[in-house]
Design an enzyme around this catalytic site. Structure first.
Site, PDB file in Angstrom:
ATOM      1  CG  HIS A 112      48.269  44.234  45.619  1.00 29.82           C
ATOM      2  ND1 HIS A 112      49.477  44.887  45.753  1.00 29.82           N
ATOM      3  CD2 HIS A 112      47.962  43.749  46.847  1.00 29.82           C
ATOM      4  CE1 HIS A 112      49.885  44.800  47.006  1.00 29.82           C
ATOM      5  NE2 HIS A 112      48.985  44.104  47.684  1.00 29.82           N
TER       6      HIS A 112
ATOM      7  CG  HIS B  40      47.678  40.266  56.556  1.00 26.36           C
ATOM      8  ND1 HIS B  40      47.938  41.420  57.272  1.00 26.36           N
ATOM      9  CD2 HIS B  40      47.738  40.635  55.244  1.00 26.36           C
ATOM     10  CE1 HIS B  40      48.136  42.426  56.445  1.00 26.36           C
ATOM     11  NE2 HIS B  40      48.008  41.972  55.204  1.00 26.36           N
TER      12      HIS B  40
END
Length: 718
Positions: free
Chosen positions: A78, A245
């Site tokens: 992020h 993920h």
């Protein structure tokens, strides 16, 4: 608290964004050399400290699966993932995630805890390790600690100590909302420049799907646009999502709107920079996104679990416990459960996001997934390269990279240029070349415009562009409208002939590159124009630039550097699909990317007008009868009350300058020109340069600012 000028007058041009370029805001002081400090770091010791930290749970913030690795990967992702190609802004450099607005974005819920966990490491190494580097390094070590082989790591991200207020995040005034103004013609999937994230306060796209609905096709469209604006192709996109993920889980034990306290910037002072307070024990788990569950049965291990689960099982959309859309297996008995994040005896069923299902349904993304499933080694290599690109994309050329883990390979996205393989020109040769250039048929305007076109592509945001490489002579820059391709062709042919004659005549190893010659020509134009005005100046010239090849130039990647408008050359351009409403806002944006202060912006525009260095050699803004002479006439006549100004069309972008007494039209001007008389702060600077005793300072300041732009990309001179 009293209102700011911006609050009183919302349309006021925000010149304060340039003030950060004029001073050093770091508490370390101007003499501090971060590169030198970083090189004193024992990187292996830092990595050992980080790995030890990741498996040492702390009661105040319990680690999922006894490992902080997935949390640190999310933190690093992020931080770096805010980068966008259109203006090169955001990204991991500066450690901006610890400052608002990113510190309090909804998509960064609980990353304040991740950074606070790193506080002991930062305290131990102090100025030798910036937050920008530490955040990224923690993500790299996290991957390695869970069995993944990373491609490398480079330090060199100096910390910012103030939010970058030049970043335009979007038109919305509320988090996690979208408005039609975010898209061209209100069409989803067609973001206005320079945006990349599709939702205010989210890093990428809404994981539930567009507008919070499980729209798989729309999600795929958003993913492709957004990751393209992060400089990622389809393979890199799939590798990043699938690789990321593979680890960890999402947290949605309950609705975040009902159970989370205010974000860090709105939290009470006693929270000391932490936000989103909640008692996770009372509701059986932590809350972040409102989506709940892991992707695989082994969330702290690098494997093919994510790809296999996504491709080999059918998934159906459901509302999770946090009230958000997510996807569960159609046949839960066929999918291996993961151990509980806090209690291994309480298994959790893997889930998928709408964005995951979009990869499976989109034919091009699915083809990549299937290839990765068949060839796990290709998946490993693709994720390693894509992750390295993600966390380093905003750092510029590889000579800025620091540390023992920098790969030997230079990637095309790093805009490589050849190394210098010859002796550089000295003072005598420079004088000879300067005379040859001035004796050619090239005008002062042509010389100045060509040098500006080459050097002003630089963006301090991601250290791309600039004169080094002479990419002005290559596609795509050679055909950009703002560069006047037909005239540019003539200039380049002249320079190539001068270069060939000089290099061929040398009996030693001294050579001149076109990149150096273009800059030298611009300097010669400035010196001659100053001499015509009666000032003897020397523009510093540091040779050492080289000429890039077409093979070293990613044409598509360089397209985003094309100016849609350039106030310095008085180029208005055509239609704009961006968030800037007025031409002067585009001028300000360009000035910020060139790392200019308010006085430097002012003096450069005035000097370019005096040189006649305007697009198409137009008279717009050239408020002088002596173009090509470096006078302060632009400011003198702009501020002269003998003239009045009137728009020539309803758009109000072009104006006539009339003599008040006779009514005669003397010149034309644009908003790029008139803003220096209209804006109080710019007018205050223009007053100095336009005064009777201001011309000499104007000339000296122009030379300094010009030289600064010409050397913005000369990291070898630092």
């Amino acid at each position: 608290m009293p209102w700011s000028n911006q609050e009183w007058w919302p349309n006021l041009l925000r010149l304060d964004v340039l003030d950060d370029n004029a001073c050093d805001l770091s508490p370390y002081g101007e003499d501090f050399d971060y590169a030198e400090a970083f090189e004193q770091l024992d990187l292996e010791e830092v990595k050992a400290d980080l790995e030890d930290l990741m498996t040492t749970s702390q009661e105040w913030w319990p680690a999922d699966y006894g490992h902080y690795g997935p949390l640190f990967i999310r933190m690093a992702w992020h931080s770096a993932g805010t980068y966008r190609t259109l203006d090169g802004r955001a990204g991991a450099s500066g450690g901006l995630q610890r400052l608002p607005p990113e510190s309090s974005w909804p998509d960064n819920i609980n990353l304040d805890k991740a950074r606070r966990l790193l506080q002991p490491v930062k305290q131990k190494y102090g100025r030798k390790l910036s937050w920008g580097d530490l955040i990224v390094l923690a993500g790299n070590v996290a991957l390695e600690s869970m069995g993944f082989e990373t491609y490398g790591f480079a330090g060199g991200r100096e910390d910012a100590f103030k939010s970058n207020e030049a970043v335009e995040w979007g038109p919305e005034t509320e988090w996690e909302t979208t408005s039609p103004e975010r898209y061209v013609d209100g069409e989803v999937g067609n973001l206005k420049d320079p945006l990349a994230n599709t939702v205010m306060g989210l890093i990428y796209v809404n994981p539930e799907g567009p507008n919070g609905e499980p729209d798989v096709d729309g999600s795929a469209k958003n993913i492709r646009e957004e990751f393209d604006r992060m400089a990622m192709n389809d393979e890199e996109t799939v590798a990043l999502i699938a690789g990321g993920h593979t680890f960890g889980k999402v947290h949605g034990a309950d609705n975040p709107d009902e159970h989370l306290g205010p974000e860090p910037e709105a939290a009470p002072i006693e929270e000391q920079g932490l936000g989103w307070k909640h008692e996770f024990g009372d509701i059986g788990g932590m809350i972040t996104s409102g989506i709940e569950g892991p992707w695989t049965d082994a969330p702290t291990q690098w494997d093919m679990g994510y790809v296999d689960n996504l491709l080999e099982h059918d998934w159906v959309s459901v509302k999770g416990p946090g009230g958000a859309w997510q996807w569960r297996p159609a046949d839960e008995s066929a999918v291996e459960s993961a151990p509980g994040a806090q209690d291994p005896s309480e298994p959790e069923m893997p889930m998928m996001l709408t964005t995951d299902i979009a990869l499976k349904r989109d034919p091009d993304y699915r083809a990549v997934l299937e290839r990765f499933q068949e060839h796990p080694d290709e998946f490993q290599a693709a994720f390693a390269k894509a992750w390295y690109k993600l966390i380093h994309r905003d750092m510029g050329p590889p000579e800025r990279f620091l540390g023992p883990e920098v790969p030997e390979e230079t990637m095309i996205w790093q805009d490589p240029v050849p190394a210098v393989d010859h002796d550089l020109v000295g003072e005598e040769a420079v004088a000879e070349l300067t005379e040859t250039i001035l004796d050619s048929d090239l005008s002062v305007s042509q010389l100045a415009k060509t040098a500006w076109a080459s050097a002003s592509t630089y963006r301090d945001s991601d250290k791309r562009g600039g004169a080094n490489g002479a990419r002005l002579r290559l596609e795509p820059q050679r055909r950009w409208e703002v560069n006047e391709p037909d005239e540019l062709e003539t200039v380049l042919e002249t320079y190539e002939a001068i270069q060939a004659d000089f290099n061929d005549a040398r009996e030693d190893d001294v050579r001149i590159s076109l990149a150096d010659l273009i800059v030298l020509g611009g300097n010669a134009a400035v010196e001659q124009a100053a001499a015509e005005a009666g000032y003897d100046v020397t523009v510093p010239f540091e040779p050492g630039r080289t000429d890039a090849t077409a093979e070293q130039t990613d044409v598509e990647s360089f397209e985003v550097l094309e100016p849609k408008a350039d106030g310095f050359r008085n180029y208005l351009g055509g239609e704009y699909d961006d968030l800037y409403d007025r031409p002067e806002e585009r001028l300000l944006d360009k000035a910020d990317l060139l790392n200019l202060s308010v006085p430097e912006l002012t003096v450069l525009v005035g000097g370019m007008r005096a040189l006649g260095a305007t697009y198409g050699d137009a008279d717009r803004g050239v408020f002088t009868d002596r173009p090509g002479t470096l006078t302060n006439d632009f400011f003198v006549n702009l501020l002269d009350m003998d003239y009045e100004w009137a728009p020539v069309s309803e758009e109000g972008e072009v104006f006539e300058v009339r003599d008040r007494a006779t009514g005669e039209v003397e010149w034309e001007a644009t908003r790029f020109d008139l803003i220096f008389g209209s804006n109080a702060r710019l007018r205050a600077v223009a007053d100095v340069y336009g005064a009777a005793d201001g011309e000499e300072q104007f000339v000296r300041d122009f030379v300094d600012a010009w030289h600064g732009v010409m050397t913005l990309d000369r990291f070898d001179l630092e």
